[in-house]
Design a protein around this motif. Structure first.
Motif, PDB file in Angstrom:
ATOM      1  N   THR A  83      -1.558  18.471  -1.702  1.00  0.00           N
ATOM      2  CA  THR A  83      -0.610  17.960  -0.725  1.00  0.00           C
ATOM      3  C   THR A  83      -1.342  17.569   0.545  1.00  0.00           C
ATOM      4  O   THR A  83      -2.207  18.298   1.024  1.00  0.00           O
ATOM      5  CB  THR A  83       0.473  19.008  -0.388  1.00  0.00           C
ATOM      6  OG1 THR A  83      -0.156  20.153   0.200  1.00  0.00           O
ATOM      7  CG2 THR A  83       1.215  19.447  -1.643  1.00  0.00           C
ATOM      8  N   VAL A  84      -1.000  16.404   1.053  1.00  0.00           N
ATOM      9  CA  VAL A  84      -1.623  15.919   2.281  1.00  0.00           C
ATOM     10  C   VAL A  84      -0.522  15.456   3.236  1.00  0.00           C
ATOM     11  O   VAL A  84       0.163  14.463   2.965  1.00  0.00           O
ATOM     12  CB  VAL A  84      -2.599  14.749   2.021  1.00  0.00           C
ATOM     13  CG1 VAL A  84      -3.216  14.284   3.334  1.00  0.00           C
ATOM     14  CG2 VAL A  84      -3.686  15.162   1.029  1.00  0.00           C
ATOM     15  N   GLN A  85      -0.330  16.204   4.304  1.00  0.00           N
ATOM     16  CA  GLN A  85       0.530  15.761   5.398  1.00  0.00           C
ATOM     17  C   GLN A  85      -0.405  15.319   6.522  1.00  0.00           C
ATOM     18  O   GLN A  85      -1.218  16.116   6.996  1.00  0.00           O
ATOM     19  CB  GLN A  85       1.439  16.891   5.892  1.00  0.00           C
ATOM     20  CG  GLN A  85       2.720  17.042   5.089  1.00  0.00           C
ATOM     21  CD  GLN A  85       2.510  17.884   3.851  1.00  0.00           C
ATOM     22  OE1 GLN A  85       1.939  18.957   3.932  1.00  0.00           O
ATOM     23  NE2 GLN A  85       2.966  17.412   2.718  1.00  0.00           N
ATOM     24  N   ALA A  86      -0.301  14.073   6.913  1.00  0.00           N
ATOM     25  CA  ALA A  86      -1.232  13.541   7.911  1.00  0.00           C
ATOM     26  C   ALA A  86      -0.563  12.450   8.732  1.00  0.00           C
ATOM     27  O   ALA A  86       0.299  11.720   8.222  1.00  0.00           O
ATOM     28  CB  ALA A  86      -2.469  12.974   7.207  1.00  0.00           C
ATOM     29  N   ALA A  87      -0.971  12.339   9.976  1.00  0.00           N
ATOM     30  CA  ALA A  87      -0.442  11.286  10.849  1.00  0.00           C
ATOM     31  C   ALA A  87      -0.698   9.909  10.248  1.00  0.00           C
ATOM     32  O   ALA A  87       0.087   8.979  10.435  1.00  0.00           O
ATOM     33  CB  ALA A  87      -1.073  11.391  12.231  1.00  0.00           C
ATOM     34  N   GLU A  88      -1.777   9.791   9.483  1.00  0.00           N
ATOM     35  CA  GLU A  88      -2.108   8.499   8.861  1.00  0.00           C
ATOM     36  C   GLU A  88      -1.067   8.070   7.827  1.00  0.00           C
ATOM     37  O   GLU A  88      -1.024   6.913   7.423  1.00  0.00           O
ATOM     38  CB  GLU A  88      -3.481   8.577   8.172  1.00  0.00           C
ATOM     39  CG  GLU A  88      -4.639   8.752   9.127  1.00  0.00           C
ATOM     40  CD  GLU A  88      -4.988  10.223   9.392  1.00  0.00           C
ATOM     41  OE1 GLU A  88      -6.114  10.475   9.843  1.00  0.00           O
ATOM     42  OE2 GLU A  88      -4.133  11.102   9.148  1.00  0.00           O
ATOM     43  N   HIS A  89      -0.216   8.998   7.381  1.00  0.00           N
ATOM     44  CA  HIS A  89       0.814   8.691   6.390  1.00  0.00           C
ATOM     45  C   HIS A  89       2.137   8.259   7.013  1.00  0.00           C
ATOM     46  O   HIS A  89       3.062   7.891   6.284  1.00  0.00           O
ATOM     47  CB  HIS A  89       1.093   9.910   5.508  1.00  0.00           C
ATOM     48  CG  HIS A  89      -0.010  10.249   4.571  1.00  0.00           C
ATOM     49  ND1 HIS A  89      -0.065  11.446   3.920  1.00  0.00           N
ATOM     50  CD2 HIS A  89      -1.105   9.562   4.170  1.00  0.00           C
ATOM     51  CE1 HIS A  89      -1.134  11.503   3.154  1.00  0.00           C
ATOM     52  NE2 HIS A  89      -1.794  10.366   3.294  1.00  0.00           N
ATOM     53  N   LEU A 121       0.828  -1.199   0.000  1.00  0.00           N
ATOM     54  CA  LEU A 121       0.000   0.000   0.000  1.00  0.00           C
ATOM     55  C   LEU A 121       0.864   1.251   0.000  1.00  0.00           C
ATOM     56  O   LEU A 121       1.774   1.388   0.797  1.00  0.00           O
ATOM     57  CB  LEU A 121      -0.916   0.000   1.227  1.00  0.00           C
ATOM     58  CG  LEU A 121      -1.805   1.244   1.387  1.00  0.00           C
ATOM     59  CD1 LEU A 121      -2.854   1.284   0.294  1.00  0.00           C
ATOM     60  CD2 LEU A 121      -2.453   1.235   2.767  1.00  0.00           C
ATOM     61  N   SER A 122       0.562   2.159  -0.893  1.00  0.00           N
ATOM     62  CA  SER A 122       1.284   3.419  -1.009  1.00  0.00           C
ATOM     63  C   SER A 122       0.309   4.562  -0.760  1.00  0.00           C
ATOM     64  O   SER A 122      -0.730   4.648  -1.405  1.00  0.00           O
ATOM     65  CB  SER A 122       1.893   3.539  -2.410  1.00  0.00           C
ATOM     66  OG  SER A 122       2.208   4.875  -2.709  1.00  0.00           O
ATOM     67  N   ASN A 123       0.646   5.444   0.173  1.00  0.00           N
ATOM     68  CA  ASN A 123      -0.189   6.612   0.418  1.00  0.00           C
ATOM     69  C   ASN A 123      -0.289   7.492  -0.821  1.00  0.00           C
ATOM     70  O   ASN A 123      -1.351   8.037  -1.128  1.00  0.00           O
ATOM     71  CB  ASN A 123       0.378   7.429   1.580  1.00  0.00           C
ATOM     72  CG  ASN A 123       0.343   6.679   2.888  1.00  0.00           C
ATOM     73  OD1 ASN A 123      -0.587   5.939   3.172  1.00  0.00           O
ATOM     74  ND2 ASN A 123       1.374   6.860   3.704  1.00  0.00           N
ATOM     75  N   THR A 124       0.818   7.627  -1.536  1.00  0.00           N
ATOM     76  CA  THR A 124       0.830   8.486  -2.720  1.00  0.00           C
ATOM     77  C   THR A 124      -0.031   7.898  -3.827  1.00  0.00           C
ATOM     78  O   THR A 124      -0.787   8.612  -4.490  1.00  0.00           O
ATOM     79  CB  THR A 124       2.275   8.714  -3.201  1.00  0.00           C
ATOM     80  OG1 THR A 124       3.083   9.115  -2.095  1.00  0.00           O
ATOM     81  CG2 THR A 124       2.327   9.790  -4.276  1.00  0.00           C
ATOM     82  N   GLU A 125       0.058   6.598  -4.006  1.00  0.00           N
ATOM     83  CA  GLU A 125      -0.781   5.940  -5.012  1.00  0.00           C
ATOM     84  C   GLU A 125      -2.258   6.073  -4.648  1.00  0.00           C
ATOM     85  O   GLU A 125      -3.107   6.283  -5.528  1.00  0.00           O
ATOM     86  CB  GLU A 125      -0.390   4.471  -5.151  1.00  0.00           C
ATOM     87  CG  GLU A 125      -1.060   3.762  -6.304  1.00  0.00           C
ATOM     88  CD  GLU A 125      -0.469   2.408  -6.611  1.00  0.00           C
ATOM     89  OE1 GLU A 125      -0.859   1.813  -7.632  1.00  0.00           O
ATOM     90  OE2 GLU A 125       0.387   1.926  -5.839  1.00  0.00           O
TER      91      GLU A 125
END
Length: 194
Positions: free
Chosen positions: A151-157, A15-19
């Motif tokens: 752009t998404v900066q998140a603790a989930e990443h 699983l890739s956050n960016t994908e």
């Protein structure tokens, strides 16, 4: 209209956050009749170098042809230590010959392509990456429209998190739908420039 998304994730089989963020964004372009192709660079044999043709078995020349044919090009990368990924850097290096052509007085083969930027991470750093990529593509004659970054900066990443794709998609739909819609509209508008 065609868009090529250059997906610079380092993850080939997991699983890739960016994908996932790319998967969230693509339907916004498709809703505007844009045909989208995602090129996950880690799955291709892109040789290191700074020319379009680097030798036998190199996947880059075929990818580059798709970029020339597209009206929209999107760089999608995770943040690693405040920078874009090594996969994204490899793509930037392979595009260097376009700049060589410009310096030699030739027209850029990527002139007036509309560029978008997608970034994921768990801490700050997106402004630096956007600035770096924007500077590079500007030197190649491409256009970065206003509001063309997601752009998404998140603790989930965070690297140690195992957030499901479903949970990420729900977060993106709830918090980033307007940003994605605006970005898609801007890319289509500027991608129409000849």
């Amino acid at each position: 209209m065609k868009a090529v998304i250059l997906l610079g994730t380092l993850k080939k089989d997991s699983l890739s956050n960016t994908e996932t963020l790319v998967d969230f964004f693509v339907p916004y372009l498709q809703a505007k009749n844009v045909k989208c192709e995602v090129i996950k660079s880690v799955e291709y044999n892109i040789l290191p170098g700074t020319y379009t043709h680097m030798g036998a078995g190199d996947a880059w020349p075929d990818i580059f042809k798709k970029l020339v044919e597209a009206q929209i090009i999107i760089f999608a990368t995770p943040i690693w230590w405040g920078n874009h990924s090594s996969e994204t850097q490899k793509i930037i290096e392979r595009l260097d010959e376009v700049h060589d052509d410009i310096l030699a007085g030739k027209e850029s083969s990527l002139a007036n392509k509309a560029v978008g930027i997608i970034i994921t991470g768990d801490s700050d750093g997106s402004q630096h990456i956007i600035g770096s990529i924007a500077n590079f593509v500007n030197a190649l004659g491409m256009i970065i429209p206003p509001y063309a970054s997601l752009t998404v900066q998140a603790a989930e990443h965070a690297k140690d998190q195992k957030t499901s794709k479903e949970a990420l998609m729900e977060k993106y739909k709830k918090e980033y739908a307007t940003t994605a819609e605006t970005m898609a509209s801007q890319l289509v508008e500027f991608g129409s420039i000849k």
